[in-house]
Design a protein around this motif. Structure first.
Motif, mmCIF file in Angstrom:
data_model
loop_
_atom_site.group_PDB
_atom_site.id
_atom_site.type_symbol
_atom_site.label_atom_id
_atom_site.label_comp_id
_atom_site.label_asym_id
_atom_site.label_seq_id
_atom_site.Cartn_x
_atom_site.Cartn_y
_atom_site.Cartn_z
ATOM 1 N N UNK A 116 0.754 -1.271 -0.012
ATOM 2 C CA UNK A 116 -0.067 0.022 -0.083
ATOM 3 C C UNK A 116 0.791 1.198 0.087
ATOM 4 N N UNK A 117 1.901 1.253 0.751
ATOM 5 C CA UNK A 117 2.913 2.514 0.571
ATOM 6 C C UNK A 117 2.285 3.812 0.984
ATOM 7 N N UNK A 118 2.923 4.809 0.449
ATOM 8 C CA UNK A 118 2.630 6.399 0.919
ATOM 9 C C UNK A 118 1.282 6.872 0.241
ATOM 10 N N UNK A 119 1.187 6.512 -1.331
ATOM 11 C CA UNK A 119 0.058 6.704 -1.935
ATOM 12 C C UNK A 119 -0.381 8.155 -1.899
ATOM 13 N N UNK A 120 0.491 9.030 -1.981
ATOM 14 C CA UNK A 120 -0.140 10.523 -1.867
ATOM 15 C C UNK A 120 -1.211 11.024 -2.778
ATOM 16 N N UNK A 121 -0.844 10.609 -4.013
ATOM 17 C CA UNK A 121 -1.794 11.201 -5.220
ATOM 18 C C UNK A 121 -3.222 10.376 -4.937
ATOM 19 N N UNK A 122 -2.994 8.991 -4.417
ATOM 20 C CA UNK A 122 -4.232 8.367 -4.433
ATOM 21 C C UNK A 122 -5.052 9.017 -3.269
ATOM 22 N N UNK A 123 -4.493 9.140 -2.238
ATOM 23 C CA UNK A 123 -5.057 9.525 -0.893
ATOM 24 C C UNK A 123 -5.728 11.048 -1.344
ATOM 25 N N UNK A 124 -5.062 11.925 -1.833
ATOM 26 C CA UNK A 124 -5.492 13.076 -2.051
ATOM 27 C C UNK A 124 -6.823 13.060 -2.931
ATOM 28 N N UNK A 125 -6.686 12.092 -3.909
ATOM 29 C CA UNK A 125 -7.837 12.257 -4.974
ATOM 30 C C UNK A 125 -9.118 11.681 -4.274
ATOM 31 N N UNK A 126 -8.886 10.449 -3.289
ATOM 32 C CA UNK A 126 -9.986 10.020 -2.360
ATOM 33 C C UNK A 126 -10.560 11.137 -1.590
ATOM 34 N N UNK A 127 -9.447 11.901 -0.837
ATOM 35 C CA UNK A 127 -10.032 12.909 -0.043
ATOM 36 C C UNK A 127 -10.825 13.986 -0.663
ATOM 37 N N UNK A 128 -10.511 14.231 -1.865
ATOM 38 C CA UNK A 128 -11.508 15.199 -2.756
ATOM 39 C C UNK A 128 -12.752 14.658 -2.955
ATOM 40 N N UNK A 129 -12.980 13.482 -3.256
ATOM 41 C CA UNK A 129 -14.152 12.857 -3.381
ATOM 42 C C UNK A 129 -14.882 12.813 -2.245
ATOM 43 N N UNK A 130 -14.225 12.370 -1.065
ATOM 44 C CA UNK A 130 -15.039 12.305 0.186
ATOM 45 C C UNK A 130 -15.602 13.753 0.663
#
Length: 204
Positions: A17-31
């Motif tokens: 799973x690692x750090x995933x900054x882009x993915x976490x940020x994208x998910x946060x925007x949707x949330x």
């Protein structure tokens, strides 16, 4: 046969799973748009927002990003990841990763935080090796991990430090000074996570 203690707080799932900054940020925007967890995952899959090759990998990482964001139990921080400048958002993502993985929590506080406390800016492979040796002595689950898993986790921790500018590169031997963003500082204190402040070079 040795019975492994399944109550260990440590998990090696971070290797996937690692750090995933882009993915976490994208998910946060949707949330922050008010979508349900299921709707967030479906949007990520339908639009292939992570640019992953398979729907299975999209779904797994999307679900992990949601779990990581919810570990903070703080909608203000989720919104900050979605809207704040990259350096601020990354710092909050690191806190989220610390909250999700006890391994990252312990490393950032007992190794990185302790170095800042002692004003010791040196950093090298020996620090990672010592950290894992100590964990292996203390925890049966960590002791059962393969050398390959341990090596992968060391690489991930080093890359997390680089992504958050604690290190200039994975080969760097000196820790950079870091400054804690006030939004995250207040949230950490409100959450009663004061022990985490040291990881961000903050000492009151």
């Amino acid at each position: 046969m040795l019975k492994i203690n399944t109550s260990s707080p440590y998990t090696a799932s971070m290797t996937r799973e690692q750090f995933l900054f882009y993915e976490v940020r994208t998910t946060a925007k949707l949330m922050t748009e008010g979508l349900s967890d299921e709707e967030v995952v479906q949007r990520i899959i339908d639009d292939n927002l992570f640019q992953y090759p398979t729907e299975k990998s999209l779904k797994r990482i999307a679900q992990n990003c949601i779990r990581r964001l919810k570990c903070m139990d703080d909608e203000t921080l989720v919104k900050a990841i979605a809207t704040q400048p990259t350096d601020v958002a990354k710092q909050i993502c690191l806190y989220a990763m610390m909250k999700q993985y006890r391994l990252v929590w312990d490393f950032m506080i007992t190794v990185i935080g302790e170095k800042y406390r002692l004003r010791d800016t040196s950093f090298g492979r020996i620090d990672l090796n010592t950290f894992f040796l100590r964990l292996q002595e203390q925890d049966e689950v960590v002791a059962s991990w393969s050398d390959t898993t341990i090596t992968k986790l060391k690489q991930i921790l080093a890359r997390v430090l680089v992504e958050n500018e604690y290190l200039d590169s994975t080969k760097a031997t000196k820790l950079n000074p870091v400054w804690l963003n006030s939004t995250l500082e207040n949230a950490i204190k409100d959450n009663g996570d004061d022990a985490a402040l040291a990881a961000f070079n903050y000492f009151s």
